[in-house]
Design a protein around this motif. Sequence first.
Motif, PDB file in Angstrom:
ATOM      1  N   GLN A  24     -27.032 -21.909  23.116  1.00  0.00           N
ATOM      2  CA  GLN A  24     -27.622 -21.066  24.132  1.00  0.00           C
ATOM      3  C   GLN A  24     -27.132 -21.536  25.484  1.00  0.00           C
ATOM      4  O   GLN A  24     -26.997 -22.725  25.730  1.00  0.00           O
ATOM      5  N   ALA A  25     -26.862 -20.606  26.369  1.00  0.00           N
ATOM      6  CA  ALA A  25     -26.353 -20.991  27.686  1.00  0.00           C
ATOM      7  C   ALA A  25     -27.440 -21.703  28.470  1.00  0.00           C
ATOM      8  O   ALA A  25     -28.525 -21.172  28.661  1.00  0.00           O
ATOM      9  N   THR A  35     -31.933 -26.944  30.972  1.00  0.00           N
ATOM     10  CA  THR A  35     -32.667 -26.265  29.924  1.00  0.00           C
ATOM     11  C   THR A  35     -31.807 -25.140  29.392  1.00  0.00           C
ATOM     12  O   THR A  35     -30.686 -24.934  29.824  1.00  0.00           O
ATOM     13  N   THR A  36     -32.331 -24.378  28.417  1.00  0.00           N
ATOM     14  CA  THR A  36     -31.564 -23.278  27.847  1.00  0.00           C
ATOM     15  C   THR A  36     -32.218 -21.953  28.176  1.00  0.00           C
ATOM     16  O   THR A  36     -33.424 -21.842  28.343  1.00  0.00           O
ATOM     17  N   ASP A  37     -31.375 -20.937  28.244  1.00  0.00           N
ATOM     18  CA  ASP A  37     -31.859 -19.607  28.574  1.00  0.00           C
ATOM     19  C   ASP A  37     -30.907 -18.598  27.945  1.00  0.00           C
ATOM     20  O   ASP A  37     -29.804 -18.389  28.423  1.00  0.00           O
ATOM     21  N   PRO A  89     -22.426 -20.819  32.904  1.00  0.00           N
ATOM     22  CA  PRO A  89     -23.769 -20.454  33.384  1.00  0.00           C
ATOM     23  C   PRO A  89     -24.464 -21.548  34.179  1.00  0.00           C
ATOM     24  O   PRO A  89     -25.355 -21.265  34.971  1.00  0.00           O
ATOM     25  N   LEU A  90     -24.060 -22.802  33.979  1.00  0.00           N
ATOM     26  CA  LEU A  90     -24.677 -23.902  34.709  1.00  0.00           C
ATOM     27  C   LEU A  90     -24.112 -24.048  36.117  1.00  0.00           C
ATOM     28  O   LEU A  90     -24.816 -24.443  37.037  1.00  0.00           O
ATOM     29  N   LEU A  91     -22.830 -23.745  36.270  1.00  0.00           N
ATOM     30  CA  LEU A  91     -22.163 -23.963  37.545  1.00  0.00           C
ATOM     31  C   LEU A  91     -22.141 -22.734  38.440  1.00  0.00           C
ATOM     32  O   LEU A  91     -22.151 -22.856  39.668  1.00  0.00           O
ATOM     33  N   ALA A  92     -22.119 -21.553  37.843  1.00  0.00           N
ATOM     34  CA  ALA A  92     -21.959 -20.318  38.625  1.00  0.00           C
ATOM     35  C   ALA A  92     -23.097 -20.042  39.607  1.00  0.00           C
ATOM     36  O   ALA A  92     -22.851 -19.416  40.646  1.00  0.00           O
ATOM     37  N   PRO A  93     -24.336 -20.474  39.353  1.00  0.00           N
ATOM     38  CA  PRO A  93     -25.391 -20.213  40.348  1.00  0.00           C
ATOM     39  C   PRO A  93     -25.176 -20.921  41.680  1.00  0.00           C
ATOM     40  O   PRO A  93     -25.794 -20.551  42.679  1.00  0.00           O
ATOM     41  N   HIS A  94     -24.309 -21.944  41.716  1.00  0.00           N
ATOM     42  CA  HIS A  94     -24.185 -22.754  42.916  1.00  0.00           C
ATOM     43  C   HIS A  94     -22.811 -22.707  43.566  1.00  0.00           C
ATOM     44  O   HIS A  94     -22.630 -23.229  44.659  1.00  0.00           O
ATOM     45  N   LEU A 293     -23.215 -34.258  32.136  1.00  0.00           N
ATOM     46  CA  LEU A 293     -22.047 -33.904  32.946  1.00  0.00           C
ATOM     47  C   LEU A 293     -22.387 -33.079  34.182  1.00  0.00           C
ATOM     48  O   LEU A 293     -21.914 -33.375  35.284  1.00  0.00           O
ATOM     49  N   ILE A 294     -23.160 -32.033  33.989  1.00  0.00           N
ATOM     50  CA  ILE A 294     -23.368 -31.084  35.085  1.00  0.00           C
ATOM     51  C   ILE A 294     -24.033 -31.739  36.298  1.00  0.00           C
ATOM     52  O   ILE A 294     -23.563 -31.575  37.428  1.00  0.00           O
TER      53      ILE A 294
END
Length: 312
Positions: A24-25, A35-37, A89-94, A293-294
Motif C-alpha cells: 500500500q502506498a 503510515t499506509t493509505d 506518494p511519500l515524496l510528492a506531497p513536499h 529512508l524517507i
Amino acid sequence: MHKHLLSRIALVLAIALGVSCQQQAPRQKDKGTVTTDTAAKASLKPGESGYAEVNGLKMYYEVYGQGKPLVLIHGSFMTIPLNWSHIIPLLAPHRKVIVAEMQAHGRTRDTDRPMSYEGMADDVSGLLQHLKIDSADILGYSMGGGVAFQFAIRHPGQLRRLIILSGTYAHNGWWPDVEASFGAMNADMLKGTPIEQQYDSLGNDPARFPDFIKKVMSIDLQPYDWTAAVKQIKAPLFMVIGDADGVRYEHAIELFKAKGGGKMGDLHGMPQSRLAILPGTTHIGMMLHNNWLIPMIEDFLDSDLSTKPPMF
C-alpha cells in the motif's frame, strides 16, 4: 559465484519486487512517521508525463507534485512502477518528483548507442533541460547511483544535492563476490519475475529480453574508477548503504571522509555530507525500508546543513 547462488539472488529479487509492487502506498502524517493509505496510491497521478527527445532517445518520464525538483534514477532492469511506486506518494506531497526510465528500460526504447553511466547521466541532464529546470536534487539507486555520480561529475551546474542509495563510484566498491557475479547474470535467472513481466507489458519485444539483460549488465563488466572526480564534487552528498548490502563499507566511508566526515561534529562542526548504514538491510531490501529512508532523505534535502559546532 555458483549458478545456484545467482538463481537464489534472482528469486529474492523477484520476491522483493513483488512485495514492493503490492505494498500500500505510504503517506507521512507526522515528520518521521510513515503510515499506509490505499487511497493515496489509487489517486496519485502524474501531473505531467511523456517523452523527451534527448541524445537520440525518446526518454519516458513522469512528474509528480510541486516544490523543489527531485529526480529519482532507478536501478538495473527497473521501471518507474517497479522501483518507485511506493516511494513517489511519500515524496510528492513536499516536492516536485521527476522519474524517468533510462535507456532500454521500460517505455524508453533502446537504440544502437552503447549503454554507459556517462550516457545515461547526459540523458538526465537533457531531461532537465526539456523540463526547463535549472537545477535539481538527484537520487540514484544501485545502477542509478552510478548514473547520479556521473551526473554530478559531468553536470555540476544542474545539481543541488546528491543522494546515493546502494551505489558505487568504482568497480571495486562492490564486495569481490558480488562483482564476480555480474558476468554470470542472464535472462534465464529472471524468467517469470516482475522484471520480465514488466518488460513484456510495456510493449517491448519478449524475444529481446535476453539482449536487454546482457546490455544492462555490460556497463559493469568493464572496470571503472571515478574516485578522483567524485571526491571533487562540490554539492552536499548523502550516501546510504545496508549493513548486508553489496557495497563495501570502506568504499562508502572513504568518500564520506573525503567530503568532510571522520571528525567529531561536537568539536569540529558537522560536514555538509552524510553517511548512513542501515541495519539488517540488503541491497535489494534497501528499497523496502521507506520508514527509515524517507525521513532521512527529507531531512537531508530540507536542512540548512550548517557546519558550525552546536552550542552547549
